[in-house]
Motif scaffolding. Structure first.
Motif, short mmCIF file in Angstrom:
data_model
loop_
_atom_site.label_atom_id
_atom_site.label_comp_id
_atom_site.label_asym_id
_atom_site.label_seq_id
_atom_site.Cartn_x
_atom_site.Cartn_y
_atom_site.Cartn_z
N THR A 73 0.71 -1.18 0.10
CA THR A 73 -0.13 -0.03 0.03
C THR A 73 0.86 1.25 0.12
N VAL A 74 0.72 2.12 -0.92
CA VAL A 74 1.59 3.33 -0.82
C VAL A 74 0.65 4.36 -0.15
N ALA A 75 1.33 4.91 0.96
CA ALA A 75 0.78 5.79 1.87
C ALA A 75 1.60 6.93 2.21
N GLY A 76 2.59 7.37 1.43
CA GLY A 76 3.43 8.15 1.63
C GLY A 76 3.27 9.78 1.23
N GLY A 77 2.02 9.84 0.43
CA GLY A 77 1.72 11.00 -0.04
C GLY A 77 1.24 12.29 1.18
N GLN A 78 0.99 13.33 0.66
CA GLN A 78 0.88 14.41 1.60
C GLN A 78 -0.53 14.70 1.86
N GLY A 79 -1.36 14.12 0.98
CA GLY A 79 -3.03 14.48 1.06
C GLY A 79 -3.37 15.81 1.21
N THR A 80 -2.60 16.78 0.27
CA THR A 80 -2.77 18.07 0.23
C THR A 80 -4.32 18.68 0.04
N ARG A 81 -4.90 17.88 -0.87
CA ARG A 81 -6.06 18.24 -1.21
C ARG A 81 -7.20 17.96 -0.45
N LEU A 82 -6.99 16.87 0.30
CA LEU A 82 -8.05 16.65 1.53
C LEU A 82 -7.78 17.45 2.75
N PRO A 139 -1.80 11.25 8.59
CA PRO A 139 -1.63 10.52 7.39
C PRO A 139 -3.02 9.75 6.86
N LYS A 140 -3.24 9.79 5.33
CA LYS A 140 -4.50 9.83 4.79
C LYS A 140 -5.17 8.53 5.54
N GLY A 141 -4.50 7.54 5.61
CA GLY A 141 -4.73 6.05 5.92
C GLY A 141 -5.57 5.88 7.15
N ILE A 161 10.12 3.44 4.14
CA ILE A 161 10.17 4.77 4.06
C ILE A 161 10.53 4.99 2.56
N GLN A 162 9.78 5.83 1.82
CA GLN A 162 10.33 6.25 0.67
C GLN A 162 11.22 7.57 0.82
N SER A 163 12.07 7.64 -0.18
CA SER A 163 12.92 8.83 -0.11
C SER A 163 12.23 10.29 -0.63
N ASN A 165 8.97 11.15 -3.14
CA ASN A 165 9.42 11.16 -4.51
C ASN A 165 8.36 10.59 -5.25
N GLY A 166 7.22 10.62 -4.99
CA GLY A 166 6.18 10.09 -5.71
C GLY A 166 5.99 8.65 -5.64
N HIS A 167 4.60 8.18 -6.14
CA HIS A 167 4.34 6.77 -5.82
C HIS A 167 5.27 5.82 -6.67
N GLN A 213 -3.50 2.13 -3.72
CA GLN A 213 -2.91 3.51 -3.15
C GLN A 213 -3.88 3.52 -1.90
N VAL A 214 -3.55 4.15 -0.98
CA VAL A 214 -4.05 4.19 0.29
C VAL A 214 -5.64 4.71 0.52
N ASP A 215 -5.73 5.60 -0.68
CA ASP A 215 -6.94 6.43 -0.67
C ASP A 215 -8.24 5.64 -1.25
N LEU A 265 -10.32 8.68 -1.92
CA LEU A 265 -10.60 9.96 -1.18
C LEU A 265 -9.50 10.94 -1.45
N LYS A 266 -9.71 11.91 -2.23
CA LYS A 266 -8.82 12.97 -2.56
C LYS A 266 -8.99 14.32 -2.16
N ASN A 267 -10.22 14.64 -2.35
CA ASN A 267 -10.66 16.14 -1.96
C ASN A 267 -11.87 16.14 -0.71
P1 UTP Z 1 -1.77 11.37 -4.91
O1 UTP Z 1 -0.91 11.81 -6.09
O2 UTP Z 1 -3.40 11.36 -5.28
O3 UTP Z 1 -1.45 12.35 -3.75
O4 UTP Z 1 -1.17 10.17 -4.39
P2 UTP Z 1 -1.95 12.54 -2.28
O5 UTP Z 1 -0.77 12.48 -1.30
O6 UTP Z 1 -2.85 11.21 -2.05
O7 UTP Z 1 -2.68 13.72 -2.40
P3 UTP Z 1 -2.31 15.20 -3.00
O8 UTP Z 1 -2.07 15.21 -4.44
O9 UTP Z 1 -1.13 15.68 -1.81
O10 UTP Z 1 -3.74 16.04 -2.47
C1 UTP Z 1 -1.88 8.69 -4.80
C2 UTP Z 1 -1.15 7.78 -3.96
O11 UTP Z 1 0.03 7.85 -3.94
C3 UTP Z 1 0.66 7.89 -2.59
C4 UTP Z 1 -0.56 8.52 -1.85
O12 UTP Z 1 -0.29 8.24 -0.53
C5 UTP Z 1 -1.72 7.92 -2.23
O13 UTP Z 1 -1.82 6.71 -1.97
N1 UTP Z 1 2.16 8.42 -2.72
C6 UTP Z 1 1.91 9.73 -3.41
C7 UTP Z 1 3.03 8.08 -2.12
O14 UTP Z 1 3.10 6.97 -1.41
N2 UTP Z 1 4.19 8.89 -2.27
C8 UTP Z 1 4.36 9.91 -2.93
O15 UTP Z 1 5.29 10.64 -2.86
C9 UTP Z 1 3.13 10.41 -3.52
#
Ligand code: UTP
Length: 472
Positions: A109-118, A123-125, A191-193, A217-219, A247-249, A401-403
């Motif tokens: 499961t990728v859960a390293g994102g920042q969930g900015t839009r939400l 952490p979004k999870g 942990i991702q870089s 550094n992105g998924h 993806q975690v969302d 779950l993005k927004n």
């Molecule tokens: P999104 O690109 O939709 O980003 O990630 P996000 O973090 O959920 O939300 P915004 O864009 O900041 O609003 C899609 C998936 O990829 C993971 C996120 O956790 C989500 O599961 N992801 C994204 C990572 O694990 N690492 C990253 O660097 C970016």
């Protein structure tokens, strides 16, 4: 102490020289005023910078383009449609189920994102997403894994990718919740870089006097992080061959779908994908297609509007296969993707980035002041010798779950869960479509993974939550 006066290892001296040549000397502007510990902190980051990558980033930021060749020929990808697989599923599913029983599968499961839009700070999870019991996304997935463990008499390892920003909080959440009934040894965090961002002049950004701003550094970073953290080695030693990536969302994900796995195995694919039909030509979703004869994803922003709107003689979109970021990926393929170094391309996004001002304050500008770099998992698709792509029903498997509001928001994900529960209750013959309309039900992933698990349901398994039903 001035950066030029402190005694340093020759390697550090060479790095600082190269940074100056790359036009990055400004990161030492505050150096003389830093405490010794802060200086050490900054130098530690300098030691960790990949200077060749930084050089590439600067070139990309200046030219404003990605390091990926522009496609010449775009064609729709071959996709196994729902109508097609419905006829064949009984034969294929057994292959996937056998692989699950034999312990050949891990979940990532990728859960390293920042969930900015939400706009949710944790952490979004950890977000509570089920309508009645308010289970978090992580709990929902944990229960889905427990269901599979029970059904296939196995113990599926779960790898969760976090970032340096949310790792501790994510791990604490699992520990506080006793791993939602999973054995703690079954859940692995990695942990991702991060990668530094650049400002509009292609310069590194200090957000504190001793800190260079970087973002996860992105998924696509999953590919590298699984390698760097020894997860692929672990999987290989444990006899795991197939990774289920999601993806975690995505609250509705059908975890480890054995039918999808069955096809992936039969076709000897290295990376497979699930797609849904695009709602309309302008839906913002990446499309799986053949890019110069190789399977890949074209982002919605890169798809020529004329192609996006193109239809066949039955008025169906030609490029309809929207990627939902669900993949089977072979462990051997992931290893091969790393053996010569991480090579997924970088994508640039103009963003608002916190920046340190001359007066010592850190501000978040109103307008994008720089670029962030990210890699995407789907860019690994063209590297695979074989791919398999399968259409699924959006209402069964995809509700991200993005927004905060609007589409792909808290409300839409809640509504999608109710809708799916109604659909399954009707498919299982427990309610008519009309009866179901009046019902708001939450279904426990611990005991029910589809309409088939609801057939002949004992009414004792339904508990009332006010007017609504919780079914387990
Ligand atoms: P999104 O690109 O939709 O980003 O990630 P996000 O973090 O959920 O939300 P915004 O864009 O900041 O609003 C899609 C998936 O990829 C993971 C996120 O956790 C989500 O599961 N992801 C994204 C990572 O694990 N690492 C990253 O660097 C970016």
């Amino acid at each position: 102490m001035d950066i030029n006066k402190i005694s340093r290892q020759p390697a550090m001296t060479a790095r600082i020289k190269r940074l100056n040549e790359l036009g990055q000397g400004h990161i030492f502007d505050y150096f003389a005023r830093l405490t010794e510990a802060e200086q050490a902190h900054l130098l530690q980051q300098v030691a960790g910078l990949d200077l060749d990558l930084l050089h590439l980033q600067i070139t990309m930021a200046k030219s404003g383009s990605v390091d990926k060749p522009k496609p010449k020929l775009l064609l729709p990808a071959p996709v196994k449609t729902i109508t097609e697989w419905q006829k064949e599923q009984s034969e294929v599913i057994a292959d996937g189920e056998n692989a699950l029983r034999q312990g050949l599968v891990a979940v990532v499961t990728v859960a390293g994102g920042q969930g900015t839009r939400l706009g949710f700070v944790a952490p979004k999870g950890t977000f509570s997403i089920t309508p009645l019991r308010e289970k978090s996304l992580f709990q929902v997935f944990a229960e889905k894994i427990r269901f599979l463990n029970q059904k296939y008499q196995t113990s599926i390892p779960w790898f969760i990718m976090t970032s340096p920003i949310n790792d501790a909080e994510t791990q604490d959440f699992f520990a506080e919740n006793q791993y939602f009934g999973l054995a703690s040894g079954q859940v692995h965090f990695f942990i991702q870089s991060t990668i530094p961002a650049l400002d509009n002049q292609a310069r590194l950004i200090l957000d504190r006097p001793d800190h260079i701003f970087g973002n996860p550094n992105g998924h696509g970073g999953t590919v590298k992080a699984l390698w760097d953290n020894g997860c692929l080695k672990y999987m290989k030693a444990a006899g795991i061959r197939y990774v289920f990536y999601f993806q975690v969302d995505n609250a509705l994900v059908r975890l480890c779908d054995p039918l999808f796995l069955g096809y992936h195995i039969r076709l000897q694919a290295e990376m497979s994908s699930k797609v849904v039909r695009k709602r309309n030509a302008s839906e913002k979703v990446g499309i799986i297609c053949q890019i110069d004869h190789k399977t890949g994803v074209v982002e919605y922003s890169d798809l020529d509007p004329a192609l996006a709107e193109q239809t066949d003689d039955q008025n169906n979109l030609t490029f309809w296969a929207g990627s939902i970021a669900i993949h089977w990926i072979n462990v051997d393929f992931l290893i091969a993707e790393n053996e010569q170094g991480f090579k997924l391309p970088w994508h640039l996004a103009h963003k608002v980035i916190p920046v340190l001002q001359a007066d010592g304050r850190t501000v978040l500008p109103a307008e994008p002041n720089g670029v962030k770099f990210e890699s995407f998992i789907f860019d690994a698709l063209p590297d695979a010798r074989k791919n398999f792509t399968m259409e699924v029903a959006r209402e069964e498997e995809f509700s991200p779950l993005k927004n905060k509001d609007g589409s792909d928001s808290i409300d839409s994900v809640i509504e999608d869960q109710y809708r799916l529960a109604r659909r399954w209750l009707v498919q299982a013959g427990l309610l008519t479509a009309q009866e179901a309309e009046a019902i708001k039900a939450e279904i426990s992933p611990l005991t029910i993974a589809g309409a088939e698990d609801l057939k002949g349901l004992d009414p004792a398994r339904i508990s009332k939550v006010g007017e609504n039903w919780y079914i387990e």
